[in-house]
Write an enzyme that holds these catalytic residues in place. Structure first.
Site, short mmCIF file in Angstrom:
data_model
loop_
_atom_site.label_atom_id
_atom_site.label_comp_id
_atom_site.label_asym_id
_atom_site.label_seq_id
_atom_site.Cartn_x
_atom_site.Cartn_y
_atom_site.Cartn_z
N GLU A 1 0.84 -1.20 0.00
CA GLU A 1 0.00 0.00 0.00
C GLU A 1 0.87 1.25 0.00
OE1 GLU A 1 -2.80 1.37 -0.17
OE2 GLU A 1 -4.41 0.32 0.88
N ASP A 2 0.35 2.32 -0.57
CA ASP A 2 1.07 3.59 -0.47
C ASP A 2 0.96 4.18 0.93
OD1 ASP A 2 -1.67 4.11 -0.73
OD2 ASP A 2 -1.45 5.69 -2.21
N ASP B 1 -4.37 5.26 6.19
CA ASP B 1 -4.90 6.43 6.90
C ASP B 1 -5.90 5.94 7.95
OD1 ASP B 1 -5.81 8.91 7.67
OD2 ASP B 1 -6.67 9.45 5.73
N PHE C 1 -2.53 15.88 4.55
CA PHE C 1 -2.63 15.29 3.22
C PHE C 1 -1.30 15.43 2.49
CE2 PHE C 1 -4.13 14.44 -1.06
CZ PHE C 1 -5.00 13.39 -0.81
N ARG D 1 1.71 12.60 -8.66
CA ARG D 1 2.26 11.24 -8.46
C ARG D 1 3.72 11.17 -8.90
NH1 ARG D 1 -2.18 7.96 -7.28
NH2 ARG D 1 -4.09 8.40 -8.40
P1 IMP Z 1 -7.69 4.59 4.30
O1 IMP Z 1 -8.71 3.62 3.78
O2 IMP Z 1 -8.37 5.73 5.02
O3 IMP Z 1 -6.61 3.96 5.14
O4 IMP Z 1 -7.02 5.29 3.06
C1 IMP Z 1 -6.10 4.67 2.29
C2 IMP Z 1 -6.07 5.23 0.87
O5 IMP Z 1 -6.44 6.61 0.83
C3 IMP Z 1 -4.67 5.18 0.36
O6 IMP Z 1 -4.43 3.98 -0.35
C4 IMP Z 1 -4.55 6.42 -0.51
O7 IMP Z 1 -4.91 6.14 -1.84
C5 IMP Z 1 -5.56 7.41 0.06
N1 IMP Z 1 -4.92 8.41 0.94
C6 IMP Z 1 -4.99 8.50 2.29
N2 IMP Z 1 -4.30 9.53 2.77
C7 IMP Z 1 -3.73 10.13 1.69
C8 IMP Z 1 -2.85 11.27 1.54
O8 IMP Z 1 -2.42 11.95 2.48
N3 IMP Z 1 -2.48 11.56 0.25
C9 IMP Z 1 -2.90 10.85 -0.83
N4 IMP Z 1 -3.71 9.78 -0.73
C10 IMP Z 1 -4.13 9.43 0.53
MG MG Z 2 -5.45 8.29 -4.05
#
Ligand code: IMP
Ligand code: MG
Length: 190
Positions: free
Chosen positions: A112-113, A116, A165, A178
């Site tokens: 995963e990148d 959050d 963010f 990106r």
């Molecule tokens: P989660 O489901 O809330 O954990 O979010 C995960 C996904 O949200 C990641 O795979 C990202 O694609 C996107 N995301 C969450 N935070 C950021 C950020 O700070 N910048 C860019 N994408 C984010």
């Molecule tokens: Mg995204």
């Protein structure tokens, strides 16, 4: 002289112009990717792992990581979305592109990148677990611990960051940024 009219076939989108502050430099990224690759090579030795890249955000990280990984691996891609064009999660994860091959009996390394709220990761782990893999390990380049409301285990974390963010090195804001070689924080989001 008449100003050129934009072609109706190729209207240029307005380019984003945010104030960005570098949070993690290219050098920091390179060093940490090296460390994680070494750790993975030890932990996954002789396991014939399949690397699963979560699109789109993880593609840059995965490309760098697997080239540092001294192991035979296969790669798969999966795409999910929860954010759309927003900066906060919609709370609902959608599978948009599935794996091309079965991962039954394989040792899975899910990449995963950023984690959050943990919602995306929780969904992906459950989805993959249902396919009968031999094991699942999770590696995330970034982790925002403050927002980790879904308590899912991340086996390898690149960097823990504040819950701002961020963009770059695969991560986007409305599709842009990106291609930045570093991770930056956007200063002026509403
Ligand atoms: P989660 O489901 O809330 O954990 O979010 C995960 C996904 O949200 C990641 O795979 C990202 O694609 C996107 N995301 C969450 N935070 C950021 C950020 O700070 N910048 C860019 N994408 C984010
Ligand atoms: Mg995204």
């Amino acid at each position: 002289m008449k100003s050129p009219r934009p072609s109706p076939l190729h209207p240029l989108p307005p380019l984003p112009a945010h104030r960005l502050t570098v949070l993690i430099t290219e050098e920091d990224l390179r060093r940490r990717v090296d460390e994680i690759a070494r750790e993975l090579a030890t932990d996954l030795r002789d396991k014939d792992p399949v690397v699963i890249c979560v699109l789109k955000g993880a593609f840059v990280f995965v490309a760098d990581l697997i080239r540092r990984l001294d192991l035979p691996v296969t790669t798969e891609f999966i795409r999910v979305s929860s954010y759309g064009n927003n900066v906060v999660t919609s709370g609902e994860v959608k599978l948009e592109l599935d794996l091309a091959n079965s991962v039954a009996n394989r040792h899975v390394l899910l990449i995963e990148d950023i984690v959050d709220t943990g919602l995306t990761l929780q969904y992906l782990k459950a989805n993959l677990a249902a396919r009968g893999p031999a094991s699942i390990r999770v590696c995330a380049l970034l982790h925002k611990p403050a927002n980790n409301v879904k308590l899912t285990t991340i086996d390898y974390v690149g960097f823990s960051i504040p819950s701002k963010f961020v963009v770059g090195y695969g991560l986007d804001y409305q599709g842009y940024y990106r291609n930045l070689p570093f991770i930056a924080q956007i200063e002026d989001l509403q």
